[in-house]
Write a protein that holds these residues in place. Structure first.
Motif: not given
Length: 333
Positions: A242-255
């Motif tokens: 879940a954590i790597p998948a969540a990071v991948k969904t972030l737009a640039v600038g997302g947190r």
């Protein structure tokens, strides 16, 4: 462990709508996500909706934001749905486990999001509902499933797993030094009568442990209950995805902000964030090509701990660890 504190108004048992919710480290989570969520059209995902305390605060503080909230617990979704109803179609609630986030966003046609929040561990609703079997302080059926419509219960794990597998679970997920002693007692007792209630397991653990082990670290059953809960819900396996998948969904600038409640969860989060924030170039390159440069910027130095005031407001915040990261570039192709 657990996420939102309750205080009942008036006498009697807990009732819907009578509860004041104090989400763990709420202000810090909001402040950490704020720079990303103040952008027009921002979408934030609450991967662990629970009773909706963090979600409600996100919707209230960022009036333009759209929320997608996940939970595997149907009862949590029902209660939170009532709580978040005033926000109308700004809130989309989904019955899903948080490693299913990419599929959920795909179905909603949301390729990228600006914020993600995880508040791991057991929600207070699950701890406070006696019949769920999460809490070792009260007798209840040994269930511990966050989604009661799927999977094996804690009683089935205790009654059917081979001794070696039970020892592994208690050591790996509960960091229980006395795992062999406890499992020997479990195996002996389950042959006489299968386990069904939490009180019998708590009593067995008390009897199995040497005196010295009972004097340290609170309730002696705590580590075994944690281990069973993690196994029943596949928590660490799910979190690893879940954590790597969540990071991948972030737009640039997302947190992304993650609250964890024990060292096993925190270590996983730390590893994913550290890998994302690392320069992966081979040594000796005079100029580092973009594909090797970090994709994440860490927002916390190590893990942030709750303040005395935050623990006083919600005693379940005591073991919490908060880590955050910001997406600073796309993945290399």
């Amino acid at each position: 462990m657990g996420r939102e504190a309750h205080s009942n108004k008036g006498g009697g048992g807990r009732r819907e709508g009578q509860t004041r919710h104090v989400p763990v480290m709420l202000q810090r989570c909001l402040d950490m996500l704020a720079p990303a969520l103040e952008r027009p059209g921002a979408v934030v995902v609450d991967c662990t909706l629970g009773l909706g305390g963090h979600s409600e605060a996100l919707l209230a503080r960022f009036p333009e934001v759209r929320l997608v909230a996940l939970d595997r617990d149907k009862e949590a979704l029902r209660l939170s749905g009532d709580r978040l109803a005033p926000f109308g179609d700004r809130a989309t609630l989904v019955h899903a486990v948080y490693d299913e986030l990419p599929d959920v966003l795909d179905r909603l046609d949301l390729p990228r999001v600006q914020g993600v929040l995880f508040d791991l561990g057991v929600s207070s609703m699950q701890l406070d509902e006696a019949d769920r079997g999460f809490a070792y302080a009260q007798d209840a059926p040994l269930d511990m499933r966050m989604d009661q419509s799927a999977g094996m219960s804690a009683a089935e794990v205790l009654n059917t797993y081979p001794p070696g597998e039970l020892v592994r679970i208690l050591r790996a997920y509960g960091e229980e030094k006395q795992a062999k002693r406890i499992v020997s007692a479990v195996v002996r007792e389950r042959e006489k009568e299968p386990f069904s209630s939490s009180a019998r397991l708590v009593e067995l653990i008390r009897d199995a442990l040497p005196q010295a082990a009972k004097r340290t670290g609170g309730n002696p059953a705590k580590r075994t209950f944690q281990a069973l809960r993690i196994e029943v819900n596949g928590e660490l396996t799910v979190l690893e995805r879940a954590i790597p998948a969540a990071v991948k969904t972030l737009a640039v600038g997302g947190r992304i902000a993650v609250l964890s409640y024990h060292s096993l969860e925190d270590r996983l989060v730390k590893q994913v964030f550290a890998a994302g924030a690392a320069n992966t170039a081979p040594p000796g390159l005079p100029v580092v090509p973009e594909r090797y440069q970090p994709r994440l910027k860490l927002l916390t130095r190590g893990a942030e701990l709750p303040s005395e005031e935050e623990v006083a407001e919600n005693r379940r915040a005591a073991p919490a660890r908060l880590r955050g990261a910001q997406r600073i570039r796309e993945d290399a192709e």
